[in-house]
Design a protein around this motif. Structure first.
Motif, PDB file in Angstrom:
ATOM      1  N   ILE A 224       0.830  -1.209   0.000  1.00 31.00           N
ATOM      2  CA  ILE A 224       0.000   0.000   0.000  1.00 31.00           C
ATOM      3  C   ILE A 224       0.866   1.262   0.000  1.00 31.00           C
ATOM      4  O   ILE A 224       0.916   2.017   0.969  1.00 31.00           O
ATOM      5  N   GLY A 225       1.565   1.457  -1.090  1.00 34.28           N
ATOM      6  CA  GLY A 225       2.347   2.669  -1.260  1.00 34.28           C
ATOM      7  C   GLY A 225       3.682   2.665  -0.548  1.00 34.28           C
ATOM      8  O   GLY A 225       4.361   3.700  -0.503  1.00 34.28           O
ATOM      9  N   SER A 226       4.060   1.518  -0.003  1.00 37.65           N
ATOM     10  CA  SER A 226       5.320   1.442   0.732  1.00 37.65           C
ATOM     11  C   SER A 226       6.267   0.422   0.126  1.00 37.65           C
ATOM     12  O   SER A 226       7.035  -0.216   0.843  1.00 37.65           O
ATOM     13  N   GLY A 227       6.207   0.277  -1.164  1.00 36.92           N
ATOM     14  CA  GLY A 227       7.113  -0.632  -1.839  1.00 36.92           C
ATOM     15  C   GLY A 227       6.638  -2.073  -1.795  1.00 36.92           C
ATOM     16  O   GLY A 227       5.514  -2.366  -1.388  1.00 36.92           O
ATOM     17  N   TYR A 228       7.528  -2.975  -2.225  1.00 40.43           N
ATOM     18  CA  TYR A 228       7.196  -4.394  -2.325  1.00 40.43           C
ATOM     19  C   TYR A 228       8.095  -5.191  -1.382  1.00 40.43           C
ATOM     20  O   TYR A 228       9.284  -5.330  -1.623  1.00 40.43           O
ATOM     21  N   THR A 229       7.496  -5.735  -0.339  1.00 42.94           N
ATOM     22  CA  THR A 229       8.274  -6.539   0.600  1.00 42.94           C
ATOM     23  C   THR A 229       8.456  -7.957   0.083  1.00 42.94           C
ATOM     24  O   THR A 229       9.495  -8.573   0.272  1.00 42.94           O
ATOM     25  N   TYR A 230       7.405  -8.480  -0.553  1.00 49.24           N
ATOM     26  CA  TYR A 230       7.418  -9.879  -0.975  1.00 49.24           C
ATOM     27  C   TYR A 230       7.356  -9.967  -2.491  1.00 49.24           C
ATOM     28  O   TYR A 230       6.505  -9.349  -3.125  1.00 49.24           O
ATOM     29  N   TRP A 231       8.282 -10.757  -3.015  1.00 47.60           N
ATOM     30  CA  TRP A 231       8.410 -10.947  -4.448  1.00 47.60           C
ATOM     31  C   TRP A 231       8.321 -12.437  -4.786  1.00 47.60           C
ATOM     32  O   TRP A 231       8.707 -13.281  -3.991  1.00 47.60           O
ATOM     33  N   GLY A 232       7.845 -12.724  -5.987  1.00 46.18           N
ATOM     34  CA  GLY A 232       7.992 -14.070  -6.503  1.00 46.18           C
ATOM     35  C   GLY A 232       9.445 -14.326  -6.861  1.00 46.18           C
ATOM     36  O   GLY A 232      10.272 -13.411  -6.859  1.00 46.18           O
ATOM     37  N   GLN A 233       9.723 -15.572  -7.184  1.00 43.57           N
ATOM     38  CA  GLN A 233      11.113 -15.946  -7.487  1.00 43.57           C
ATOM     39  C   GLN A 233      11.543 -15.532  -8.894  1.00 43.57           C
ATOM     40  O   GLN A 233      12.727 -15.629  -9.229  1.00 43.57           O
ATOM     41  N   GLY A 234      10.582 -15.087  -9.693  1.00 41.77           N
ATOM     42  CA  GLY A 234      10.889 -14.696 -11.066  1.00 41.77           C
ATOM     43  C   GLY A 234      10.641 -15.836 -12.041  1.00 41.77           C
ATOM     44  O   GLY A 234      10.861 -17.010 -11.717  1.00 41.77           O
ATOM     45  N   THR A 235      10.182 -15.483 -13.219  1.00 38.43           N
ATOM     46  CA  THR A 235       9.944 -16.452 -14.296  1.00 38.43           C
ATOM     47  C   THR A 235      10.672 -15.961 -15.531  1.00 38.43           C
ATOM     48  O   THR A 235      10.399 -14.859 -16.019  1.00 38.43           O
ATOM     49  N   LEU A 236      11.595 -16.762 -16.030  1.00 39.52           N
ATOM     50  CA  LEU A 236      12.324 -16.396 -17.246  1.00 39.52           C
ATOM     51  C   LEU A 236      11.471 -16.739 -18.461  1.00 39.52           C
ATOM     52  O   LEU A 236      11.078 -17.892 -18.638  1.00 39.52           O
ATOM     53  N   VAL A 237      11.216 -15.731 -19.266  1.00 39.74           N
ATOM     54  CA  VAL A 237      10.532 -15.922 -20.546  1.00 39.74           C
ATOM     55  C   VAL A 237      11.531 -15.629 -21.649  1.00 39.74           C
ATOM     56  O   VAL A 237      12.092 -14.533 -21.703  1.00 39.74           O
TER      57      VAL A 237
END
Lengths: 107, 118
Positions: free
Chosen positions: B101-114
């Protein structure tokens, strides 16, 4: 759209140094500014939110300041694990743009 | 604890579409927007858009406006990002992230390579 400009794009420093990275927004974003650290092959890690608030679990060697259009990230007493790439991001209005990144390298 | 788990790597031909999933857990799924960010090889982070899991509305960066769709499935707490008319420049790692909520991203996925290649 708000453009975020970081400087420098790369920075050479030694263990124990203190470094400052700056981020400038093309218009006022109040304090809606986040800083991230990214290591190769990993997702970014949130360090600072709301320009100066330290994310839980992040060492106090990281600090942020600024409001409006000009912001800084300061890293004190660099350690080997701090050599990474750092990004700012505005959370004020979409598109939530990032700076181009600052790569912190070992001198 | 909060987790964001993305689907696996994809290889697509130019002109095709790709659909990446992001399954969230550990929090109230409908209370927080989920954003998508991509990173081309050796390049910086690029914000693509966000989806509101509550109502399903989405906002996109202009660069992707005509080619991207972001949807959600509240029965499985999963969001999807579909990118169409792929070109080689779309080769990147795609991340989902939970908006604090306007304070950045604490949790991310591991990423998906396309990877887009003929």
């Amino acid at each position: 759209d708000i453009k975020m400009t970081q400087s420098p794009s790369s920075l050479s420093a030694s263990v124990g140094d203190r470094v400052i990275i700056t981020c400038r927004a093309s218009q006022s974003i109040s304090n809606f500014l986040s800083w991230y650290q990214q290591e190769p092959g990993k997702a970014p890690k949130l360090l600072i939110y709301a320009a100066s608030s330290l994310q839980s679990g992040v060492p106090s060697k990281f600090s942020g300041s600024g409001s409006g259009t000009d912001f800084t990230l300061t890293i004190s007493s660099l350690q080997p694990e701090d050599f990474a790439t750092y990004y700012c991001q505005q959370n004020y209005s979409p598109p939530y743009s990032f700076g181009q990144g600052t790569k912190l390298e070992t001198k | 604890q909060v987790k964001m788990v993305q689907s696996g790597a994809e290889v697509k031909k130019p002109g095709a579409s790709v659909k990446v999933s992001c399954k969230a857990s550990g929090y109230v799924f409908t209370s927080y927007f989920i954003h998508w960010v991509r990173q081309a090889p050796g390049q910086g982070l690029e914000w693509m858009g966000r989806v509101n899991p509550s109502g399903g509305s989405a906002t996109f960066a202009q660069n992707f406006q005509d080619r991207v769709t972001m949807t959600r499935d509240t029965s499985t707490n999963t969001v999807y990002m579909e990118l169409s008319s792929l070109r080689s420049e779309d080769t990147a790692v795609y991340f989902c992230a939970k908006d604090e909520i306007g304070s950045g991203y604490t949790y991310w996925g591991q990423g998906t390579l396309v990877t887009v290649s003929s």
